[in-house]
Design an enzyme around this catalytic site. Structure first.
Site, PDB file in Angstrom:
ATOM      1  N   ASN A  10      46.854  -5.843 -48.333  1.00 37.45           N
ATOM      2  CA  ASN A  10      45.425  -5.599 -48.535  1.00 37.45           C
ATOM      3  C   ASN A  10      45.053  -4.288 -47.819  1.00 37.45           C
ATOM      4  O   ASN A  10      45.227  -4.176 -46.599  1.00 37.45           O
ATOM      5  CB  ASN A  10      44.640  -6.789 -47.964  1.00 37.45           C
ATOM      6  CG  ASN A  10      43.144  -6.626 -48.107  1.00 37.45           C
ATOM      7  OD1 ASN A  10      42.617  -5.562 -47.851  1.00 37.45           O
ATOM      8  ND2 ASN A  10      42.471  -7.684 -48.498  1.00 37.45           N
ATOM      9  N   HIS A  13      40.959  -1.995 -45.224  1.00 38.37           N
ATOM     10  CA  HIS A  13      40.517  -1.385 -43.972  1.00 38.37           C
ATOM     11  C   HIS A  13      40.966   0.067 -43.799  1.00 38.37           C
ATOM     12  O   HIS A  13      40.516   0.742 -42.875  1.00 38.37           O
ATOM     13  CB  HIS A  13      40.861  -2.292 -42.791  1.00 38.37           C
ATOM     14  CG  HIS A  13      40.108  -3.585 -42.924  1.00 38.37           C
ATOM     15  ND1 HIS A  13      38.724  -3.619 -42.890  1.00 38.37           N
ATOM     16  CD2 HIS A  13      40.519  -4.841 -43.189  1.00 38.37           C
ATOM     17  CE1 HIS A  13      38.330  -4.869 -43.103  1.00 38.37           C
ATOM     18  NE2 HIS A  13      39.391  -5.622 -43.295  1.00 38.37           N
ATOM     19  N   HIS A  46      39.524  -5.809 -51.957  1.00 37.12           N
ATOM     20  CA  HIS A  46      38.293  -6.593 -52.114  1.00 37.12           C
ATOM     21  C   HIS A  46      37.136  -5.640 -52.358  1.00 37.12           C
ATOM     22  O   HIS A  46      36.751  -4.878 -51.463  1.00 37.12           O
ATOM     23  CB  HIS A  46      38.077  -7.404 -50.828  1.00 37.12           C
ATOM     24  CG  HIS A  46      36.910  -8.347 -50.873  1.00 37.12           C
ATOM     25  ND1 HIS A  46      36.617  -9.200 -49.835  1.00 37.12           N
ATOM     26  CD2 HIS A  46      35.970  -8.584 -51.821  1.00 37.12           C
ATOM     27  CE1 HIS A  46      35.545  -9.916 -50.144  1.00 37.12           C
ATOM     28  NE2 HIS A  46      35.125  -9.549 -51.340  1.00 37.12           N
ATOM     29  N   ARG A  52      31.186  -2.049 -48.584  1.00 33.28           N
ATOM     30  CA  ARG A  52      31.330  -1.563 -47.195  1.00 33.28           C
ATOM     31  C   ARG A  52      32.688  -0.913 -46.959  1.00 33.28           C
ATOM     32  O   ARG A  52      32.833  -0.123 -46.047  1.00 33.28           O
ATOM     33  CB  ARG A  52      31.120  -2.708 -46.203  1.00 33.28           C
ATOM     34  CG  ARG A  52      32.198  -3.739 -46.225  1.00 33.28           C
ATOM     35  CD  ARG A  52      31.997  -4.773 -45.143  1.00 33.28           C
ATOM     36  NE  ARG A  52      30.852  -5.628 -45.401  1.00 33.28           N
ATOM     37  CZ  ARG A  52      30.708  -6.836 -44.856  1.00 33.28           C
ATOM     38  NH1 ARG A  52      31.628  -7.279 -44.021  1.00 33.28           N
ATOM     39  NH2 ARG A  52      29.672  -7.582 -45.136  1.00 33.28           N
ATOM     40  N   GLU A 157      44.688 -19.658 -52.948  1.00 33.05           N
ATOM     41  CA  GLU A 157      45.099 -18.943 -51.736  1.00 33.05           C
ATOM     42  C   GLU A 157      44.497 -19.712 -50.563  1.00 33.05           C
ATOM     43  O   GLU A 157      43.272 -19.843 -50.450  1.00 33.05           O
ATOM     44  CB  GLU A 157      44.602 -17.494 -51.750  1.00 33.05           C
ATOM     45  CG  GLU A 157      45.033 -16.780 -50.473  1.00 33.05           C
ATOM     46  CD  GLU A 157      44.974 -15.262 -50.557  1.00 33.05           C
ATOM     47  OE1 GLU A 157      45.118 -14.705 -51.657  1.00 33.05           O
ATOM     48  OE2 GLU A 157      44.781 -14.644 -49.494  1.00 33.05           O
TER      49      GLU A 157
HETATM   50  N1  PXP Z   1      43.180 -12.997 -48.541  1.00 30.65           N
HETATM   51  C1  PXP Z   1      41.849 -12.990 -48.797  1.00 30.65           C
HETATM   52  C2  PXP Z   1      41.349 -13.817 -49.910  1.00 30.65           C
HETATM   53  C3  PXP Z   1      40.975 -12.188 -48.027  1.00 30.65           C
HETATM   54  O1  PXP Z   1      39.650 -12.200 -48.290  1.00 30.65           O
HETATM   55  C4  PXP Z   1      41.517 -11.373 -47.020  1.00 30.65           C
HETATM   56  C5  PXP Z   1      40.614 -10.473 -46.238  1.00 30.65           C
HETATM   57  O2  PXP Z   1      40.050  -9.530 -47.079  1.00 30.65           O
HETATM   58  C6  PXP Z   1      42.894 -11.403 -46.802  1.00 30.65           C
HETATM   59  C7  PXP Z   1      43.707 -12.236 -47.559  1.00 30.65           C
HETATM   60  C8  PXP Z   1      43.551 -10.545 -45.780  1.00 30.65           C
HETATM   61  O3  PXP Z   1      43.112 -10.912 -44.518  1.00 30.65           O
HETATM   62  P1  PXP Z   1      43.463  -9.977 -43.274  1.00 30.65           P
HETATM   63  O4  PXP Z   1      42.838  -8.653 -43.557  1.00 30.65           O
HETATM   64  O5  PXP Z   1      42.855 -10.701 -42.128  1.00 30.65           O
HETATM   65  O6  PXP Z   1      44.965  -9.894 -43.192  1.00 30.65           O
END
Ligand code: PXP
Length: 258
Positions: A10, A13, A46, A52, A157
């Protein structure tokens, strides 16, 4: 079961850092490229209602990149008309439906599928009809797993956030929370759902989650982007991949011996 565990990285960030200064760098698509080279099986992003971090232009770029590289894009999205239209326009490999509140710092809990099935069912149907694989981000409880099956999702998930937090806080609750994840994974798998897991996973917590043999995919973001500051994204992902694979291999050999 010796199935290989997939890793979705992901990259939200990376966009958070970019947006902190309103600059054009660091570029999430560049991070996605590095992630794929480092052993990620797919990219997760996301698109939040308030934009944001990830922007609409990022989704365009990530969709093009993953298509070019023949890798899956997993679009995390709220159950809204706007997001449904965007998902149908892009037709990503997968969409993960998540709850969203503007005031939250991150996705704090799972989607209440049991309570919101009237709202969720048509979105699941529309996405599936467009060829998108639909995942629901849920708390690891029987009621939510069963509801996910009823609304027609192909994947759940499981939210690992509470478990990961409990481990970091050395809370005795961690054992019970891990047992809930295991039970939910077994139940979902038994119902024919593919099982993913994610949220809050780091080097310390990944092994226990990766060892749950019904889990087919982990989605990990925030920790990897943070760790990239110290070691680089490539090295952070490679280390996570190694820890995941080792945990999966030792759980598989434990099962074989049992
Ligand atoms: N899975 C989902 C559905 C999420 O919303 C997120 C956070 O955006 C993640 C996984 C990943 O989480 P993290 O960034 O804490 O590893």
């Amino acid at each position: 079961m010796t199935n290989r565990l997939r890793l979705g990285v992901n990259i939200d960030h990376v966009a958070t850092i970019r947006n902190a200064r309103g600059e054009s760098y660091p570029d999430p698509a560049r991070a996605a490229e590095i992630a794929l080279q480092a052993g990620a099986d797919g990219i997760t992003a996301h698109l939040r209602e308030d934009r944001r971090h990830i922007s609409d232009a990022d989704i365009d770029a990530l969709a093009a990149l993953t298509r070019r590289r023949g890798r899956p894009l997993n679009l995390e999205m709220a159950v809204t008309e706007e997001m449904r239209a965007i998902a149908l326009a892009h037709r990503p490999h997968a969409a993960c439906l998540v709850p969203e509140r503007r005031e939250e710092v991150t996705t704090e809990g799972g989607l209440d599928v049991a309570g919101g099935h009237n709202r969720i069912t048509p979105v699941v149907a529309a996405l599936r009809q467009a060829g998108v694989r639909v995942s629901l981000f849920i708390e690891p409880t029987e009621i939510q797993v069963d509801a996910a099956r009823l609304v027609g999702a192909q994947v759940v998930e499981l939210h690992t956030g509470a478990y990961c937090l409990a481990v970091r806080e050395s809370s005795a609750r961690a054992i019970g929370l891990l047992a809930m994840l295991r039970a939910a994974a077994a139940r979902a798998h038994g119902l024919g759902l593919e099982v993913h897991a994610g949220h809050g996973i780091d080097y310390e917590t990944v092994a226990a989650v990766a060892a749950i043999h019904q889990v087919a995919e982990l989605n990990i973001g925030h920790f990897l982007v943070g760790e990239a500051i110290f070691t680089g994204l490539d090295a952070a992902i490679r280390r996570m991949r190694t820890l995941m694979d080792a945990a999966r291999a030792s759980s598989a050999s434990g099962e074989a011996a049992a």
